[in-house]
Design a protein around this motif. Sequence first.
Motif, PDB file in Angstrom:
ATOM      1  N   ILE A  21      -3.637  -2.583   3.935  1.00  0.00           N
ATOM      2  CA  ILE A  21      -3.844  -1.142   4.106  1.00  0.00           C
ATOM      3  C   ILE A  21      -2.550  -0.469   4.576  1.00  0.00           C
ATOM      4  CG2 ILE A  21      -5.024   0.595   5.519  1.00  0.00           C
ATOM      5  CD1 ILE A  21      -7.499  -1.210   5.443  1.00  0.00           C
ATOM      6  N   PHE A  22      -1.852  -1.108   5.516  1.00  0.00           N
ATOM      7  CA  PHE A  22      -0.582  -0.558   6.001  1.00  0.00           C
ATOM      8  C   PHE A  22       0.432  -0.460   4.859  1.00  0.00           C
ATOM      9  CE2 PHE A  22       3.773  -1.401   7.343  1.00  0.00           C
ATOM     10  CZ  PHE A  22       3.995  -0.341   8.216  1.00  0.00           C
ATOM     11  N   THR A  23       0.569  -1.542   4.096  1.00  0.00           N
ATOM     12  CA  THR A  23       1.558  -1.563   3.020  1.00  0.00           C
ATOM     13  C   THR A  23       1.223  -0.545   1.934  1.00  0.00           C
ATOM     14  OG1 THR A  23       1.982  -3.912   3.445  1.00  0.00           O
ATOM     15  CG2 THR A  23       2.723  -3.032   1.333  1.00  0.00           C
ATOM     16  N   GLU A  24      -0.053  -0.443   1.607  1.00  0.00           N
ATOM     17  CA  GLU A  24      -0.449   0.534   0.589  1.00  0.00           C
ATOM     18  C   GLU A  24      -0.118   1.956   1.052  1.00  0.00           C
ATOM     19  OE1 GLU A  24      -4.210   1.658  -2.338  1.00  0.00           O
ATOM     20  OE2 GLU A  24      -4.513   0.249  -0.676  1.00  0.00           O
ATOM     21  N   SER A  25      -0.287   2.228   2.326  1.00  0.00           N
ATOM     22  CA  SER A  25       0.041   3.563   2.843  1.00  0.00           C
ATOM     23  C   SER A  25       1.541   3.835   2.750  1.00  0.00           C
ATOM     24  CB  SER A  25      -0.425   3.698   4.305  1.00  0.00           C
ATOM     25  OG  SER A  25       0.362   2.915   5.185  1.00  0.00           O
ATOM     26  N   PHE A  49       3.497   2.598   0.433  1.00  0.00           N
ATOM     27  CA  PHE A  49       3.781   2.817  -0.986  1.00  0.00           C
ATOM     28  C   PHE A  49       3.357   4.219  -1.420  1.00  0.00           C
ATOM     29  CE2 PHE A  49       4.702  -1.330  -3.322  1.00  0.00           C
ATOM     30  CZ  PHE A  49       5.331  -1.887  -2.215  1.00  0.00           C
ATOM     31  N   GLU A  50       2.296   4.728  -0.833  1.00  0.00           N
ATOM     32  CA  GLU A  50       1.873   6.097  -1.131  1.00  0.00           C
ATOM     33  C   GLU A  50       2.937   7.089  -0.694  1.00  0.00           C
ATOM     34  OE1 GLU A  50      -1.888   6.506   0.787  1.00  0.00           O
ATOM     35  OE2 GLU A  50      -2.983   5.367  -0.756  1.00  0.00           O
ATOM     36  N   ASN A  90      -1.505  -2.125  -7.906  1.00  0.00           N
ATOM     37  CA  ASN A  90      -2.906  -2.223  -7.485  1.00  0.00           C
ATOM     38  C   ASN A  90      -3.004  -3.208  -6.330  1.00  0.00           C
ATOM     39  OD1 ASN A  90      -3.892  -0.481  -9.500  1.00  0.00           O
ATOM     40  ND2 ASN A  90      -4.009  -2.139 -10.982  1.00  0.00           N
ATOM     41  N   PHE A  91      -3.542  -2.755  -5.208  1.00  0.00           N
ATOM     42  CA  PHE A  91      -3.671  -3.588  -4.018  1.00  0.00           C
ATOM     43  C   PHE A  91      -5.081  -4.175  -3.952  1.00  0.00           C
ATOM     44  CE2 PHE A  91      -0.162  -0.824  -3.084  1.00  0.00           C
ATOM     45  CZ  PHE A  91       0.703  -1.576  -2.294  1.00  0.00           C
ATOM     46  N   ASN A  92      -5.153  -5.499  -3.936  1.00  0.00           N
ATOM     47  CA  ASN A  92      -6.440  -6.192  -3.799  1.00  0.00           C
ATOM     48  C   ASN A  92      -6.453  -6.947  -2.476  1.00  0.00           C
ATOM     49  OD1 ASN A  92      -6.832  -5.250  -6.356  1.00  0.00           O
ATOM     50  ND2 ASN A  92      -6.819  -7.233  -7.366  1.00  0.00           N
ATOM     51  N   ILE A  93      -7.584  -6.890  -1.787  1.00  0.00           N
ATOM     52  CA  ILE A  93      -7.709  -7.532  -0.481  1.00  0.00           C
ATOM     53  C   ILE A  93      -8.747  -8.642  -0.546  1.00  0.00           C
ATOM     54  CG2 ILE A  93      -8.261  -7.204   1.952  1.00  0.00           C
ATOM     55  CD1 ILE A  93      -7.584  -4.220   1.575  1.00  0.00           C
TER      56      ILE A  93
END
Length: 256
Positions: free
Chosen positions: A141-145, A147-148, A156-159
Amino acid sequence: MHQIKQYIKFLLKSTNQHGVHSPFVYDFVTKCLYDKKKFYDYKKLQSYRKTLKNSKTELDVTDLGEGSKTLDNQVRKVSQMVSTSSSTKKEARLLYRISKYFELSSVLELGTSLGMGTYAFALANPNSKITTIEGCKNTSIFTESQFESLDVNNVNFNIGAFALEIEKLNETHFDCIYFDGHHNKQATIQYFETLLPKAHNDSVFIFDDIYWSKDMTEAWDYIKAHKAVRVTVDCFHLGFVFFRKEQAKEHFKIRL
């Protein structure tokens, strides 16, 4: 101690482009691994690394793999993680060049962490599709934020656990699969064999930390010997696997 012994062996047996007789591998070494061009995107990679190093964020980390050899605590500072659990500056630049050189359009990454490798793949080919899987929800979640905020939109981020998330993949093939998590012999071999059907003739599999432990080195030896594998390039920290049926089976150790 295992890594030290293996590195000494590597230095004794490795070579540069002058010890390579395969045209495909020679070009890979000289035009990609040894490419000295100063790509503009290197500045973006370095800027992102600096942002992470200056971050005050702390993450409650869940390790589904082998974890970190230097960070034992569950709550970790992003500024520390970037130095211990993320692709180095040199590795990120190398992944960028690989993506450029092979014109990768589809990449699967096992182990997002803070996204240094992910960002390298995404920058190299903005029209490519990157799928990255991370076991730790908070880290993803931190990394995706991040990248935004960087306006990166081809990832595409999958957890979830790798084995479970791999089963959900809809893609038939990937140009590249980067194995950068769960540094364990059994798991590495399992993921390799599960993902083999998603390789095409020109795919490249990249394995991180192949000398992380005796177990990981045994996993690397198993992969090298696999009947589907034609060529491997061992750069000590990273191992590259090719499936080109037109190639004679050969293994190379290349100093970077």
